[in-house]
Design a protein around this motif. Structure first.
Motif: not given
Length: 172
Positions: A31-35, A56-57, A110-119, A146-155
Motif C-alpha cells: 500500500x505505501x509503495x503504490x501510494x 527510490x521505488x 505469492x511469497x515475495x512477488x506481487x502483481x497489482x492491477x491498478x485502475x 526489507x522492502x517492496x521494489x517496483x520491478x515493472x510498470x506496464x500501462x
C-alpha cells in the motif's frame, strides 16, 4: 586561504551526504509503495516532483512500459528506465499539471512477488471534476525481505475501442 576553502568544501560535501532522505517508510508495504508511486508523479502545474523518491521505488533494472498506437495505428510498446521516464515526461508533468488517482486495485501475491492491477484516473488539477484520461497500471513488485521494489510498470490508457472492463472499475 586555500586550506580554509578546502576544509569548507569537505564540510559541505559531508553535510550534503548526511542529508540523504530516508524513504524507507514509503516502501515497507504494498500500500505505501503504490501510494508513493501515485503521489510522487502527481502535482499541480508548476509543482516540482521528488524524482529522488520516484527512483527510490524501483529496482535498478526496472522498466516502465507504455503501450499505445503508432502513426500507422499499430499497437506498440515503449520501454523506459525510471530516468528515461523522468526525461520524457518530467517537464510535461510540471508544465501541465498531472494528478493520477487510483480508483480500484486488484492485488495478487505469492511469497515475495506481487502483481497489482491498478485502475487510475488522471486530472490536470486537484480541482478538476472530470478526468482527461483513465487506464490501468499493471505493476509487478518484489520484496527482498526489507522492502517492496517496483520491478515493472506496464500501462494502457482507456480508448473507445478498449474501454476499461466493469470488473476493474469501482462499484457504485
Amino acid at each position: 586561504m586555500k586550506k580554509i576553502t578546502y576544509i569548507l568544501l569537505l564540510f559541505s560535501i559531508a553535510v550534503i551526504a548526511q542529508e540523504k532522505k530516508d524513504y524507507s517508510k514509503n516502501v515497507t508495504t504494498l500500500d505505501s509503495t503504490i501510494a508513493t508511486l501515485y503521489s510522487v508523479i502527481s502535482g499541480d502545474k508548476g509543482e516540482t516532483r521528488n524524482w529522488e523518491l520516484f527512483k527510490h521505488l524501483f529496482k535498478k533494472e526496472a522498466k516502465l512500459i507504455a503501450t499505445g498506437k503508432n502513426k500507422k495505428g499499430e499497437s506498440v510498446l515503449r520501454y523506459m528506465s525510471p530516468d528515461d521516464y523522468i526525461k520524457s515526461s518530467g517537464k510535461w508533468l510540471v508544465d501541465n499539471g498531472f494528478h493520477e488517482v487510483e480508483i480500484k486495485r486488484e492485488t495478487h501475491t505469492f511469497g515475495n512477488i506481487a502483481h497489482v492491477f491498478s485502475t487510475y484516473e488522471s486530472y490536470k488539477s486537484k480541482a478538476d471534476q472530470t478526468p482527461f484520461m483513465r487506464g490501468i497500471n499493471s505493476i509487478q513488485l518484489f520484496n527482498d525481505g526489507k522492502r517492496w521494489w517496483i520491478v515493472n510498470i506496464y500501462w494502457m490508457q482507456e480508448s473507445q475501442e478498449n474501454p476499461i472492463p466493469e470488473m476493474y472499475l469501482p462499484s457504485n
